[in-house]
Design an enzyme around this catalytic site. Structure first.
Site, PDB file in Angstrom:
ATOM      1  N   PHE A   1      -1.167  16.485   3.799  1.00 49.33           N
ATOM      2  CA  PHE A   1      -1.488  15.775   2.562  1.00 49.33           C
ATOM      3  C   PHE A   1      -0.255  15.762   1.670  1.00 49.33           C
ATOM      4  O   PHE A   1       0.277  16.798   1.315  1.00 49.33           O
ATOM      5  CB  PHE A   1      -2.676  16.422   1.850  1.00 49.33           C
TER       6      PHE A   1
ATOM      7  N   ARG B   1       0.983  11.893  -9.592  1.00 50.53           N
ATOM      8  CA  ARG B   1       1.569  10.539  -9.553  1.00 50.53           C
ATOM      9  C   ARG B   1       2.885  10.537 -10.333  1.00 50.53           C
ATOM     10  O   ARG B   1       3.767   9.743 -10.075  1.00 50.53           O
ATOM     11  CB  ARG B   1       0.610   9.514 -10.178  1.00 50.53           C
TER      12      ARG B   1
ATOM     13  N   GLU C   1       0.856  -1.202   0.000  1.00 50.78           N
ATOM     14  CA  GLU C   1       0.000   0.000   0.000  1.00 50.78           C
ATOM     15  C   GLU C   1       0.890   1.250   0.000  1.00 50.78           C
ATOM     16  O   GLU C   1       2.032   1.199   0.466  1.00 50.78           O
ATOM     17  CB  GLU C   1      -0.880  -0.092   1.273  1.00 50.78           C
TER      18      GLU C   1
HETATM   19  P1  IMP Z   1      -7.221   5.664   5.011  1.00 48.96           P
HETATM   20  O1  IMP Z   1      -8.385   4.743   4.824  1.00 48.96           O
HETATM   21  O2  IMP Z   1      -7.632   6.939   5.694  1.00 48.96           O
HETATM   22  O3  IMP Z   1      -6.064   5.002   5.719  1.00 48.96           O
HETATM   23  O4  IMP Z   1      -6.752   6.143   3.575  1.00 48.96           O
HETATM   24  C1  IMP Z   1      -5.965   5.349   2.762  1.00 48.96           C
HETATM   25  C2  IMP Z   1      -5.969   5.843   1.331  1.00 48.96           C
HETATM   26  O5  IMP Z   1      -6.264   7.246   1.256  1.00 48.96           O
HETATM   27  C3  IMP Z   1      -4.583   5.703   0.726  1.00 48.96           C
HETATM   28  O6  IMP Z   1      -4.430   4.453   0.100  1.00 48.96           O
HETATM   29  C4  IMP Z   1      -4.535   6.853  -0.254  1.00 48.96           C
HETATM   30  O7  IMP Z   1      -5.093   6.467  -1.485  1.00 48.96           O
HETATM   31  C5  IMP Z   1      -5.408   7.917   0.348  1.00 48.96           C
HETATM   32  N1  IMP Z   1      -4.598   8.932   1.095  1.00 48.96           N
HETATM   33  C6  IMP Z   1      -4.588   9.150   2.426  1.00 48.96           C
HETATM   34  N2  IMP Z   1      -3.749  10.169   2.762  1.00 48.96           N
HETATM   35  C7  IMP Z   1      -3.208  10.581   1.588  1.00 48.96           C
HETATM   36  C8  IMP Z   1      -2.232  11.605   1.276  1.00 48.96           C
HETATM   37  O8  IMP Z   1      -1.685  12.317   2.121  1.00 48.96           O
HETATM   38  N3  IMP Z   1      -1.936  11.725  -0.049  1.00 48.96           N
HETATM   39  C9  IMP Z   1      -2.498  10.960  -1.032  1.00 48.96           C
HETATM   40  N4  IMP Z   1      -3.394  10.000  -0.766  1.00 48.96           N
HETATM   41  C10 IMP Z   1      -3.757   9.807   0.534  1.00 48.96           C
END
Ligand code: IMP
Length: 219
Positions: free
Chosen positions: A188, A201, A135
């Site tokens: 972020f 990306r 991940e």
């Molecule tokens: P979670 O369910 O909150 O842990 O979010 C996981 C998913 O959110 C990751 O696989 C990313 O796709 C997206 N995500 C969370 N934080 C970021 C960030 O800071 N940048 C880009 N994508 C993020």
């Protein structure tokens, strides 16, 4: 919180590096604030993670499950290092096969709270296998918890998770992956596969997005 192997911790006060010190695509120059984790450091840390993973899982066939889209770069580099270890070991090497799944949970820089599995039709291939989920980032941990529950339905023998980044956030559900590259502050970040509405990306360093970038690419 469950334990995992040690990782590089980036402190809240860490400002990263000036963009002008690195090669950053011109089309993103005003959309980023700082370089947070340079590409070279990502690769060096990934090489070491590959070693830890092989030490832990390298006794059996490993099925590496890439979480798309964000995990694709980390997945490719990590598996490259694992393949090199396999190729250079005189004593043992194990087959590795790959599977892919796509999860969607974010819009702009906010979690929608709803995790959609876009491509999960290959999951029956994981039954009875030693699975390594790869991940890009664990933020709240909700997406990973959902994926782990989904996997359980297919009875894999062992499941381990490698995440390049883990965010320090009060919104965390307390989930911690088995292998972590870097722990980062609650900001972020984009680049090296991580996106903001599909942009960034194509940036090799992990960077903090600027207000201009947020506005320009918001949905
Ligand atoms: P979670 O369910 O909150 O842990 O979010 C996981 C998913 O959110 C990751 O696989 C990313 O796709 C997206 N995500 C969370 N934080 C970021 C960030 O800071 N940048 C880009 N994508 C993020």
């Amino acid at each position: 919180m469950a334990t995992s192997s040690p990782c590089i911790v980036i402190g809240d006060e860490d400002q990263g590096y000036d963009l002008d010190l690195f090669c950053v695509p011109k089309h993103y120059a005003s959309d980023l604030e700082r370089v947070y984790i340079p590409h070279g450091l990502i690769l060096d840390r990934t090489e070491r993670l590959a070693r830890e993973i092989m030490k832990d899982m390298g006794g059996h066939h490993v099925v590496a499950l890439c979480v798309l889209k964000g995990g694709y770069k980390f997945f490719a580099d990590l598996l490259g290092y694992m393949e090199a270890l396999n190729g250079n070991s005189e004593s043992c090497s194990v087959p590795m096969t790959v599977e892919f799944i796509r999860l969607v949970s974010y819009c702009d820089d906010q979690s929608t709270g709803e995790i959609k599995v876009i491509r999960g039709d290959d999951l029956p291939a994981l039954t009875g296998k030693h699975v390594l989920i790869v991940e890009d980032i664990v933020d709240t941990g909700k997406a990973m918890k959902t994926l782990l529950e989904l996997l359980k339905l297919h009875n894999p023998q062992i499941v381990k998770v490698a995440s390049l980044l883990v965010k320090r956030t009060p919104r965390s559900v307390g989930y911690r992956p088995d292998f972590v590259g870097f722990e980062v502050p609650d900001k972020f970040v984009v680049g090296y596969g991580l996106d903001y509405n599909e942009y960034f990306r194509d940036l090799k360093h992990i960077c903090v997005i600027s207000e201009t970038g947020r506005e320009k690419y918001k949905s």
